[in-house]
Design a protein around this motif. Structure first.
Motif, PDB file in Angstrom:
ATOM      1  N   PHE A  60      43.181  -0.582 -27.833  1.00 45.53           N
ATOM      2  CA  PHE A  60      44.407  -0.740 -28.613  1.00 45.53           C
ATOM      3  C   PHE A  60      44.692  -2.217 -28.878  1.00 45.53           C
ATOM      4  O   PHE A  60      45.072  -2.594 -29.996  1.00 45.53           O
ATOM      5  N   CYS A  61      44.515  -3.065 -27.869  1.00 47.99           N
ATOM      6  CA  CYS A  61      44.780  -4.490 -28.038  1.00 47.99           C
ATOM      7  C   CYS A  61      43.788  -5.133 -29.010  1.00 47.99           C
ATOM      8  O   CYS A  61      44.158  -5.993 -29.817  1.00 47.99           O
ATOM      9  N   ALA A  62      42.537  -4.700 -28.960  1.00 48.68           N
ATOM     10  CA  ALA A  62      41.533  -5.209 -29.897  1.00 48.68           C
ATOM     11  C   ALA A  62      41.882  -4.809 -31.324  1.00 48.68           C
ATOM     12  O   ALA A  62      41.786  -5.612 -32.260  1.00 48.68           O
ATOM     13  N   ALA A  63      42.312  -3.549 -31.493  1.00 51.99           N
ATOM     14  CA  ALA A  63      42.674  -3.062 -32.828  1.00 51.99           C
ATOM     15  C   ALA A  63      43.891  -3.802 -33.366  1.00 51.99           C
ATOM     16  O   ALA A  63      43.961  -4.126 -34.569  1.00 51.99           O
ATOM     17  N   MET A  64      44.865  -4.088 -32.493  1.00 53.75           N
ATOM     18  CA  MET A  64      46.052  -4.817 -32.922  1.00 53.75           C
ATOM     19  C   MET A  64      45.708  -6.248 -33.322  1.00 53.75           C
ATOM     20  O   MET A  64      46.273  -6.788 -34.277  1.00 53.75           O
ATOM     21  N   THR A  65      44.765  -6.861 -32.609  1.00 54.68           N
ATOM     22  CA  THR A  65      44.334  -8.221 -32.940  1.00 54.68           C
ATOM     23  C   THR A  65      43.599  -8.242 -34.274  1.00 54.68           C
ATOM     24  O   THR A  65      43.870  -9.082 -35.136  1.00 54.68           O
ATOM     25  N   ALA A  66      42.672  -7.307 -34.453  1.00 60.11           N
ATOM     26  CA  ALA A  66      41.880  -7.257 -35.685  1.00 60.11           C
ATOM     27  C   ALA A  66      42.714  -6.799 -36.876  1.00 60.11           C
ATOM     28  O   ALA A  66      42.448  -7.192 -38.016  1.00 60.11           O
ATOM     29  N   GLY A  67      43.728  -5.969 -36.622  1.00 56.53           N
ATOM     30  CA  GLY A  67      44.508  -5.397 -37.715  1.00 56.53           C
ATOM     31  C   GLY A  67      45.803  -6.108 -38.007  1.00 56.53           C
ATOM     32  O   GLY A  67      46.655  -5.593 -38.739  1.00 56.53           O
ATOM     33  N   GLY A  68      45.980  -7.312 -37.461  1.00 60.41           N
ATOM     34  CA  GLY A  68      47.199  -8.069 -37.717  1.00 60.41           C
ATOM     35  C   GLY A  68      47.321  -8.459 -39.176  1.00 60.41           C
ATOM     36  O   GLY A  68      46.328  -8.486 -39.915  1.00 60.41           O
ATOM     37  N   PRO A  69      48.541  -8.770 -39.628  1.00 57.86           N
ATOM     38  CA  PRO A  69      48.741  -9.117 -41.043  1.00 57.86           C
ATOM     39  C   PRO A  69      48.003 -10.382 -41.462  1.00 57.86           C
ATOM     40  O   PRO A  69      47.611 -10.526 -42.617  1.00 57.86           O
ATOM     41  N   THR A  70      47.819 -11.323 -40.520  1.00 54.04           N
ATOM     42  CA  THR A  70      47.066 -12.545 -40.791  1.00 54.04           C
ATOM     43  C   THR A  70      46.227 -12.889 -39.568  1.00 54.04           C
ATOM     44  O   THR A  70      46.499 -12.424 -38.460  1.00 54.04           O
ATOM     45  N   THR A  71      45.206 -13.705 -39.781  1.00 53.97           N
ATOM     46  CA  THR A  71      44.387 -14.181 -38.664  1.00 53.97           C
ATOM     47  C   THR A  71      45.245 -14.939 -37.671  1.00 53.97           C
ATOM     48  O   THR A  71      46.077 -15.748 -38.047  1.00 53.97           O
ATOM     49  N   GLY A  72      45.048 -14.663 -36.383  1.00 61.18           N
ATOM     50  CA  GLY A  72      45.777 -15.382 -35.365  1.00 61.18           C
ATOM     51  C   GLY A  72      47.188 -14.886 -35.119  1.00 61.18           C
ATOM     52  O   GLY A  72      47.964 -15.538 -34.429  1.00 61.18           O
ATOM     53  N   THR A  73      47.523 -13.708 -35.660  1.00 62.73           N
ATOM     54  CA  THR A  73      48.855 -13.152 -35.399  1.00 62.73           C
ATOM     55  C   THR A  73      48.948 -12.745 -33.927  1.00 62.73           C
ATOM     56  O   THR A  73      48.135 -11.958 -33.451  1.00 62.73           O
ATOM     57  N   PRO A  74      49.921 -13.274 -33.172  1.00 66.00           N
ATOM     58  CA  PRO A  74      50.034 -12.916 -31.753  1.00 66.00           C
ATOM     59  C   PRO A  74      50.353 -11.430 -31.582  1.00 66.00           C
ATOM     60  O   PRO A  74      51.094 -10.844 -32.381  1.00 66.00           O
ATOM     61  N   ILE A  75      49.785 -10.829 -30.530  1.00 65.26           N
ATOM     62  CA  ILE A  75      50.129  -9.437 -30.236  1.00 65.26           C
ATOM     63  C   ILE A  75      51.218  -9.354 -29.174  1.00 65.26           C
ATOM     64  O   ILE A  75      51.689  -8.258 -28.854  1.00 65.26           O
ATOM     65  N   THR A  76      51.637 -10.488 -28.626  1.00 62.75           N
ATOM     66  CA  THR A  76      52.742 -10.514 -27.672  1.00 62.75           C
ATOM     67  C   THR A  76      53.980  -9.869 -28.281  1.00 62.75           C
ATOM     68  O   THR A  76      54.355 -10.174 -29.410  1.00 62.75           O
ATOM     69  N   ASN A  77      54.583  -8.948 -27.538  1.00 57.77           N
ATOM     70  CA  ASN A  77      55.794  -8.225 -27.958  1.00 57.77           C
ATOM     71  C   ASN A  77      55.551  -7.215 -29.078  1.00 57.77           C
ATOM     72  O   ASN A  77      56.501  -6.638 -29.602  1.00 57.77           O
ATOM     73  N   LYS A  78      54.284  -7.005 -29.459  1.00 62.77           N
ATOM     74  CA  LYS A  78      53.992  -5.996 -30.479  1.00 62.77           C
ATOM     75  C   LYS A  78      53.833  -4.638 -29.804  1.00 62.77           C
ATOM     76  O   LYS A  78      53.436  -4.538 -28.651  1.00 62.77           O
ATOM     77  N   ALA A  79      54.154  -3.562 -30.532  1.00 64.09           N
ATOM     78  CA  ALA A  79      54.168  -2.212 -29.960  1.00 64.09           C
ATOM     79  C   ALA A  79      52.874  -1.468 -30.277  1.00 64.09           C
ATOM     80  O   ALA A  79      52.588  -1.189 -31.452  1.00 64.09           O
ATOM     81  N   PRO A  80      52.084  -1.128 -29.266  1.00 66.08           N
ATOM     82  CA  PRO A  80      50.881  -0.319 -29.502  1.00 66.08           C
ATOM     83  C   PRO A  80      51.276   1.142 -29.723  1.00 66.08           C
ATOM     84  O   PRO A  80      52.367   1.563 -29.340  1.00 66.08           O
TER      85      PRO A  80
END
Length: 233
Positions: free
Chosen positions: A69-89
């Protein structure tokens, strides 16, 4: 870990998200996995996650699913380098053998995991990597590593077209100027925050490019200080 190290040597920088065995304590994760890994390209999860399976039943999955899930959130962020901190899986719940009150201990141990927001929903506590040294904080943030790797991959892809050309007078300067232009475009498009000290050195049939990059980094904390004063007429 060997895979990402070999990929980096081939100019194919990658991030790796992995999960510890189910039921592993924070102490064991730290001693057996984090210390052995100690790599900015690797993030490790230690919590199980609850999701719906294909039959619509609630099931618990091992920490490798948390890593997925964390890998998918990193790869699927709106822009490169978007932090996943505080994001909801997209998970229902999470659990581990350590108490949820051990949140600070989990982050301090460099374990990528979840916490609950004010409504009790799971969110990413902090997008940390397994990198242990504190000489460069950016290497401890998965999103900053994503930003850095994307810069290196982009620069490599753009300049690969120069391979096979004749080495003529001014070729080194041409490649160096091209690298600067590519990096400036990366700043403009939000891939990195800044760059400096770009240098291209011609040695035989090889042009070696070095540069310093400031990756996009997340805002992790906001502190408040309230100073009291007496209201007088």
């Amino acid at each position: 870990v060997a895979h990402v190290q070999e990929a980096a040597q081939d100019s194919k920088w990658r991030q790796l998200f992995v999960g510890a065995p189910t039921g592993t304590s924070l102490a064991t994760i730290t001693s057996d996995y984090i210390a052995a890994t100690n790599n900015a390209a690797v993030a490790l999860c230690g919590q199980e996650v609850q999701i719906f399976d294909t039959s619509g039943r609630k099931v618990w999955r091992d920490p490798s699913w948390a890593a997925l899930f964390c890998a998918a959130m990193t790869a699927g962020g709106p822009t490169t380098g978007t932090p996943i901190t505080n994001k909801a899986p997209s998970i229902l719940d999470f659990r581990a053998v350590w108490a949820e009150t051990s949140l600070k201990d989990m982050i301090a141990a460099s374990v990528l995991g979840f916490r609950r927001n004010q409504l009790g929903a799971p969110i990413v506590a902090r997008g940390v990597t397994t990198y242990q040294l504190t000489t460069n904080d950016a290497l401890q943030e998965a999103s900053a590593v994503d930003s850095t790797f994307a810069s290196a991959r982009g620069l490599t892809a753009e300049l690969d077209a120069q391979i096979g050309d004749e080495i003529v007078l001014g070729k080194r300067k041409l490649v160096e100027d091209m690298a600067k232009a590519i990096l400036q475009e990366q700043v403009n498009s939000g891939i990195i925050a800044a760059f400096r000290n770009v240098s291209a050195q011609l040695v035989g049939g090889t042009i070696a490019i070095t540069y310093e990059v400031a990756p996009k980094t997340p805002l992790n904390f906001i502190t408040f200080t309230a100073n009291l004063y007496r209201l007088t007429n």
